[in-house]
Design a protein around this motif. Structure first.
Motif, PDB file in Angstrom:
ATOM      1  N   UNK A   1       0.839  -1.197   0.000  1.00 20.07           N
ATOM      2  CA  UNK A   1       0.000   0.000   0.000  1.00 20.07           C
ATOM      3  C   UNK A   1       0.864   1.233   0.000  1.00 20.07           C
ATOM      4  N   UNK A   2       0.581   2.166   0.892  1.00 17.78           N
ATOM      5  CA  UNK A   2       1.328   3.424   0.985  1.00 17.78           C
ATOM      6  C   UNK A   2       2.469   3.360   1.993  1.00 17.78           C
ATOM      7  N   UNK A   3       2.663   2.222   2.640  1.00 19.72           N
ATOM      8  CA  UNK A   3       3.679   2.107   3.684  1.00 19.72           C
ATOM      9  C   UNK A   3       4.878   1.303   3.213  1.00 19.72           C
ATOM     10  N   UNK A   4       6.012   1.557   3.839  1.00 18.14           N
ATOM     11  CA  UNK A   4       7.191   0.744   3.569  1.00 18.14           C
ATOM     12  C   UNK A   4       7.979   0.569   4.854  1.00 18.14           C
ATOM     13  N   UNK A   5       8.806  -0.462   4.856  1.00 20.12           N
ATOM     14  CA  UNK A   5       9.624  -0.767   6.030  1.00 20.12           C
ATOM     15  C   UNK A   5      11.021  -1.147   5.576  1.00 20.12           C
ATOM     16  N   UNK A   6      11.989  -0.920   6.454  1.00 23.51           N
ATOM     17  CA  UNK A   6      13.382  -1.265   6.167  1.00 23.51           C
ATOM     18  C   UNK A   6      13.927  -2.069   7.335  1.00 23.51           C
ATOM     19  N   UNK A   7      14.420  -3.273   7.022  1.00 23.41           N
ATOM     20  CA  UNK A   7      15.077  -4.125   8.015  1.00 23.41           C
ATOM     21  C   UNK A   7      16.571  -3.866   7.877  1.00 23.41           C
TER      22      UNK A   7
END
Length: 89
Positions: A50-56
């Motif tokens: 969607x409109x979100x993102x994450x970084x590990x």
């Protein structure tokens, strides 16, 4: 010795947090995942739904969650969030 979290465990955690942050189920099924490798070294994974993102950030053991404008929404310490895994001796 504690091993790094497994990618499939982190992916499930990311999906759960995205859902908590309001991403509908359909985009979660199509989670986009990208690896960051520099000088043959595995540095990070990013996830988008969607409109979100994450970084590990692999070396730091954290996952940071961002909105579409790049504002950080949440940070999770994987060493606290995931069951510790033991490496074979």
């Amino acid at each position: 010795m504690t091993a790094a979290p497994q990618p499939e465990h982190v992916r499930r955690l990311v999906q759960r947090v995205f859902q908590e942050l309001g991403v509908p189920a359909a985009p979660l099924d199509e989670l986009a995942e990208t690896l960051l490798i520099e000088d043959r070294r595995y540095l990070a994974r990013s996830y988008r739904a969607g409109e979100l993102w994450a970084m590990w950030l692999i070396d730091l053991g954290v996952v940071q969650f961002y909105d579409a404008d790049g504002r950080m929404l949440r940070t999770l310490n994987l060493f606290h969030e995931l069951e510790p895994q033991r490496a074979a001796a």
